[in-house]
Each structure stands twice: as structure tokens, then as C-alpha cells.
Scaffold this active site. Structure first.
Site, PDB file in Angstrom:
ATOM      1  CE  LYS A  11      21.168  26.292  20.617  1.00 20.68           C
ATOM      2  NZ  LYS A  11      21.477  27.655  20.119  1.00 20.68           N
ATOM      3  CB  SER A 191      26.807  15.626  25.771  1.00 21.98           C
ATOM      4  OG  SER A 191      26.037  14.876  24.857  1.00 21.98           O
ATOM      5  NE  ARG A 192      24.323  22.366  29.242  1.00 24.61           N
ATOM      6  CZ  ARG A 192      23.409  22.534  28.278  1.00 24.61           C
ATOM      7  NH1 ARG A 192      23.665  22.134  27.047  1.00 24.61           N
ATOM      8  NH2 ARG A 192      22.247  23.095  28.538  1.00 24.61           N
ATOM      9  CG  LEU A 193      31.110  16.331  27.066  1.00 26.44           C
ATOM     10  CD1 LEU A 193      31.405  15.020  26.359  1.00 26.44           C
ATOM     11  CD2 LEU A 193      31.775  16.358  28.449  1.00 26.44           C
ATOM     12  CG  HIS A 194      30.143  23.576  26.886  1.00 26.55           C
ATOM     13  ND1 HIS A 194      29.138  23.366  25.973  1.00 26.55           N
ATOM     14  CD2 HIS A 194      29.539  23.652  28.113  1.00 26.55           C
ATOM     15  CE1 HIS A 194      27.969  23.339  26.601  1.00 26.55           C
ATOM     16  NE2 HIS A 194      28.180  23.496  27.894  1.00 26.55           N
TER      17      HIS A 194
END
Length: 213
Positions: A11, A191-194
Site C-alpha cells: 500500500k 514511496s516508503r519515505l515515511h
């Protein structure tokens, strides 16, 4: 038998952000802000978290428990003092709690030292519990091997007969306080750049830093 490939299950997050200019100085205040926000959409188990401990072989062991109180001094949960987790906490009084609020794409991790809460606090909370939960605390030899479901049902019957009116707190059941030394807030981002911001206790005050995702 072929195993299902789930590598493509993912997700992309993006409903919120966590920036330094918006965080509070005290992580407990920040936790309260997020907790109350999550309570609007997560439902009755917003206080569910994974409590992680170490067993006698130093293997990590996690299970879902319910947070029952939080304040500046820490996070309180209740359990059977003869359970596996209680035995693990007795030999290694450190633990972590992990909260995940799916509807907000947020996670909070808390780690610290564990202490038992005073007996009078456990007494007061026990009397607030529903009758069935109070009976269950007496009836269940938590973490022990039992022969069948009927064993528990018979124990419940015996406890009801023993305590027809007032049900006192058993001395083998009560609360623990997790005193935090570190609290990490995670906000899902695209983009998983949390966003990850961690608070660490430094002698007499909290220090916050941003971590790479």
C-alpha cells in the site's frame, strides 16, 4: 504444495505527515494527541498494542494487550502475575509497546523499564471491570496447560459460587507500568519515505530527532 507469492501486496501511504514544526515537546502529549485522533476512527480497540518481552532463552515474544492508562510517568496494562509475560518481566523488567492505527497510517513504539503498579491502583481498576472479566481473572490459570474448554467453564462456575456478590482482586493479578525512555512516532508517507521522529529521555528532559525511514 505451492506457496502463495505475496511480494506484490503493498500500500502506498499518504494521508498525513509528521514534521518537526508541529510536534509537541513531550512525547506523552504527542501520544495523547495521536491517540485521541485515532479513537475517532479506530473504534473500541484503539488502545490495543503489541507488548514485547524476552523469554528465558532471550527470544523476543510479543502479544496484543490493552493499554489502560497513560500519563507522564508511563503506560499501564494489567495481567496475571503468573503468566508467561509476567515471569519474563520478573527476570528482565524491560519491554516495548507497539501501537498501529491503520486508519491514520500511524505507528507508535514505546520502550522502557517495567514496574508493578501499587496494589491500591490495581484494586481500584479491578472493581471497574465487568463482572465476567473479574471472574475470568480468577478462573484462568493463564499460560498453563489445561485439558479442555470445559475446565475453564467449571472454574467459572466455582468462582461464581465462591463470590456470589463481591469479587475481590486476586493477589496474582494486577498492573504494570512501562516507564518510557524512548518513544518513536511513525507516519506513513508515499514511496516508503515515511516520517519517523524519536524522543529519547536525557537525564531530565526529552530530546527529539528525525530518523531516516
Amino acid at each position: 504444495m505451492a506457496k502463495e507469492n505475496i511480494q506484490g501486496v503493498r500500500k502506498d501511504y499518504g494521508i498525513g505527515e509528521l514534521v518537526e514544526s508541529n510536534i509537541l515537546e513531550n512525547p506523552i502529549d504527542q501520544f495523547e494527541l495521536w491517540f485521541k485522533d485515532a479513537a475517532k476512527t479506530e473504534g473500541s480497540e484503539v488502545n490495543a498494542c503489541v507488548l514485547s518481552t524476552l523469554d528465558e532463552n532471550n527470544y523476543p515474544e510479543g502479544r496484543v494487550v490493552l493499554l489502560k492508562f497513560y500519563a507522564d510517568d508511563g503506560f499501564t496494562f494489567y495481567t496475571n502475575y503468573q503468566s508467561n509475560k509476567a515471569k519474563q518481566l520478573a527476570s528482565h523488567p524491560y519491554a516495548s509497546m507497539t501501537f498501529y492505527w491503520k486508519t491514520k497510517e500511524r505507528q507508535v513504539r514505546v520502550k522502557g523499564k517495567i514496574e508493578k503498579v501499587p496494589a491500591e491502583i490495581s484494586d481500584a481498576y479491578f472493581q471497574e471491570r465487568p463482572e465476567g472479566s473479574r471472574i475470568g481473572a480468577w478462573a484462568s490459570p493463564q499460560s498453563q496447560v489445561i485439558p479442555n474448554r470445559e475446565f475453564l467453564e467449571q472454574r467459572v462456575k466455582q468462582i461464581r459460587e465462591k463470590f456470589p456478590t463481591d469479587i475481590p482482586r486476586p493477589d496474582f493479578w494486577g498492573g504494570y507500568l512501562l516507564i518510557p525512555v524512548e518513544v518513536e512516532f511513525w507516519q506513513g508517507r508515499s514511496s516508503r519515505l515515511h516520517d519517523r521522529i524519536v524522543y529519547s529521555w536525557n537525564q531530565d528532559h526529552w530530546v527529539s530527532k528525525r530518523l531516516a525511514p
